[in-house]
Design a protein around this motif. Structure first.
Motif, short mmCIF file in Angstrom:
data_model
loop_
_atom_site.label_atom_id
_atom_site.label_comp_id
_atom_site.label_asym_id
_atom_site.label_seq_id
_atom_site.Cartn_x
_atom_site.Cartn_y
_atom_site.Cartn_z
N GLN A 38 0.83 -1.20 0.00
CA GLN A 38 0.00 0.00 0.00
C GLN A 38 0.87 1.25 0.00
O GLN A 38 0.61 2.21 -0.76
CB GLN A 38 -0.92 0.00 1.21
N LEU A 39 1.89 1.27 0.84
CA LEU A 39 2.77 2.43 0.92
C LEU A 39 3.45 2.68 -0.42
O LEU A 39 3.52 3.83 -0.89
CB LEU A 39 3.81 2.21 2.03
N ALA A 40 3.95 1.62 -1.06
CA ALA A 40 4.59 1.78 -2.37
C ALA A 40 3.61 2.29 -3.41
O ALA A 40 3.95 3.14 -4.26
CB ALA A 40 5.20 0.45 -2.81
N ILE A 41 2.38 1.80 -3.37
CA ILE A 41 1.36 2.22 -4.32
C ILE A 41 1.00 3.69 -4.11
O ILE A 41 0.87 4.45 -5.09
CB ILE A 41 0.12 1.31 -4.19
N ILE A 42 0.85 4.11 -2.87
CA ILE A 42 0.53 5.51 -2.60
C ILE A 42 1.67 6.42 -3.05
O ILE A 42 1.44 7.49 -3.64
CB ILE A 42 0.22 5.73 -1.11
N ARG A 43 2.91 6.02 -2.80
CA ARG A 43 4.04 6.82 -3.27
C ARG A 43 3.99 6.99 -4.79
O ARG A 43 4.21 8.08 -5.32
CB ARG A 43 5.36 6.15 -2.88
N ARG A 44 3.73 5.89 -5.51
CA ARG A 44 3.68 5.95 -6.97
C ARG A 44 2.49 6.79 -7.44
O ARG A 44 2.61 7.57 -8.39
CB ARG A 44 3.60 4.54 -7.56
N MET A 45 1.34 6.64 -6.80
CA MET A 45 0.17 7.42 -7.18
C MET A 45 0.42 8.92 -7.00
O MET A 45 0.09 9.73 -7.88
CB MET A 45 -1.04 6.99 -6.34
N VAL A 46 1.02 9.28 -5.87
CA VAL A 46 1.34 10.69 -5.61
C VAL A 46 2.29 11.23 -6.67
O VAL A 46 2.12 12.35 -7.16
CB VAL A 46 1.93 10.82 -4.19
N ARG A 47 3.27 10.42 -7.06
CA ARG A 47 4.20 10.84 -8.11
C ARG A 47 3.50 10.97 -9.45
O ARG A 47 3.63 11.98 -10.16
CB ARG A 47 5.34 9.83 -8.22
N ASP A 48 2.73 9.93 -9.82
CA ASP A 48 2.12 9.90 -11.15
C ASP A 48 1.06 10.98 -11.33
O ASP A 48 0.90 11.52 -12.44
CB ASP A 48 1.49 8.53 -11.40
N LEU A 49 0.30 11.28 -10.27
CA LEU A 49 -0.79 12.24 -10.37
C LEU A 49 -0.42 13.62 -9.86
O LEU A 49 -1.28 14.50 -9.76
CB LEU A 49 -2.02 11.71 -9.63
N ASN A 50 0.86 13.83 -9.53
CA ASN A 50 1.38 15.15 -9.18
C ASN A 50 0.71 15.77 -7.95
O ASN A 50 0.48 16.98 -7.89
CB ASN A 50 1.26 16.12 -10.36
N PHE A 51 0.39 14.93 -6.96
CA PHE A 51 -0.09 15.48 -5.71
C PHE A 51 1.05 16.21 -5.00
O PHE A 51 2.17 15.70 -4.94
CB PHE A 51 -0.62 14.37 -4.80
N ASP A 52 0.74 17.35 -4.43
CA ASP A 52 1.75 18.15 -3.73
C ASP A 52 1.74 17.77 -2.25
O ASP A 52 1.26 18.50 -1.39
CB ASP A 52 1.45 19.64 -3.91
N VAL A 53 2.25 16.57 -1.96
CA VAL A 53 2.26 16.06 -0.60
C VAL A 53 3.47 15.16 -0.42
O VAL A 53 3.89 14.49 -1.37
CB VAL A 53 0.95 15.29 -0.29
N GLU A 54 4.02 15.13 0.78
CA GLU A 54 5.12 14.23 1.11
C GLU A 54 4.54 12.98 1.78
O GLU A 54 3.81 13.09 2.78
CB GLU A 54 6.11 14.92 2.04
N VAL A 55 4.86 11.82 1.23
CA VAL A 55 4.40 10.55 1.80
C VAL A 55 5.46 10.03 2.76
O VAL A 55 6.62 9.84 2.38
CB VAL A 55 4.14 9.51 0.70
N ILE A 56 5.06 9.80 4.01
CA ILE A 56 6.00 9.36 5.04
C ILE A 56 5.59 7.98 5.54
O ILE A 56 4.46 7.77 6.00
CB ILE A 56 6.05 10.36 6.20
#
Length: 288
Positions: free
Chosen positions: A153-171
């Motif tokens: 899940q964490l890896a998927i959220i990191r990739r989604m944030v990157r791919d969809l250009n969300f302006d958020v840091e995933v920790i």
């Protein structure tokens, strides 16, 4: 601590904080909180001015035969823990607040969601990505926090944030374990006393894998063979998968290196438990 149940009220409060120049952390949860969740809140409180926690059992990430109806819930208890750990606002919506009756827009992902848990739960990560997208669009947080126990899940959220250009840091935050090694999980409450004892085979197999990696093992087949043999010593354990995957794309690999993921899903009785370790991370400790 404030509780809101509507997207409008959540958005309004966060906008007020943003106008004041405050940073906001978001901790998405499905409730029935434990020390693992608390570690996410503590991390958010330590590095953000305000912390929002959602408590929402997301129906669209459950398959038709999964435990949506029986998933443990205790919102009063959750609020007590959240307040103790410094959370400023709790978002606790009804299903209809998140999903209109004719809701038909989903966020899906290829590749990363096809292995491990995604292989046996084909709609799960579509549901996760969709609800996290909705929360990100509503809260617009500076940082969002997830536990490493759900490593895929964490890896998927990191990739989604990157791919969809969300302006958020995933920790990502480390797995929190019981003194005997069992990873904290809301589903641990399903286990009988006998099953709870049997469930320790997961953390013991993880520790064996870590020992082998520390000794220089880098062949996936050899590592997995040893871990599966260990799991087979527990009659109550029904193994769904034990895999070594690339730490970024979640695809199986024949040889591995630091940063790659060793993950498992095992049923003890009717309860599905997951655990994992990242190659190179400190070894887990537990009381024998």
């Amino acid at each position: 601590m404030k509780t809101v149940t509507t997207i409008a009220d959540l958005r309004a409060q966060v906008k007020e904080w943003k106008k004041e120049g405050l940073t906001v952390g978001l901790c998405p949860t499905m409730g029935y909180l434990h020390e693992g969740h608390a570690s996410l809140m503590d991390k958010s409180v330590s590095c953000c001015d305000r912390t929002v926690a959602s408590v929402f059992v997301n129906p669209i990430q459950f398959g038709p035969t999964e435990d949506l109806a029986t998933y443990p819930r205790d919102f009063e208890r959750d609020c007590q823990l959240l307040e103790e750990h410094g959370v400023d606002l709790v978002f606790h919506p009804e299903d209809r607040e998140m999903y209109a009756e004719d809701f038909s827009t989903f966020v899906d992902m290829q590749v990363l969601s096809t292995t491990l848990c995604g292989a046996s739960r084909p709609i799960h990560f579509r549901g996760v990505c969709t609800v996290i997208t909705k929360l990100l669009n509503t809260v617009n947080p500076d940082k969002i926090f997830f536990g490493q126990k759900d490593a895929q899940q964490l890896a998927i959220i990191r990739r989604m944030v990157r791919d969809l250009n969300f302006d958020v840091e995933v920790i990502g935050c480390p797995i929190v374990r019981e003194p005997d090694g069992l990873a904290k999980s809301s589903r641990n409450t399903y286990l009988s006393a006998e099953e709870r004892k049997a469930a320790l085979i997961l953390s013991r197999s993880i520790r064996l894998g870590q020992d082998l990696c520390e000794g220089g093992e880098r062949n996936s087949a050899a590592l997995l063979g040893a871990m599966k043999d260990k799991l087979a010593t527990e009659p109550m354990a029904n193994v769904e998968y034990v895999e070594v995957v690339n730490g970024e794309n979640m695809q199986p690999i024949d040889t591995f290196q630091e940063g790659d993921l060793v993950a498992m899903a095992v049923r003890i009785g009717s309860t599905r438990l997951i655990d994992n370790f990242t190659v190179g991370d400190p070894k887990i400790t537990f009381a024998e």
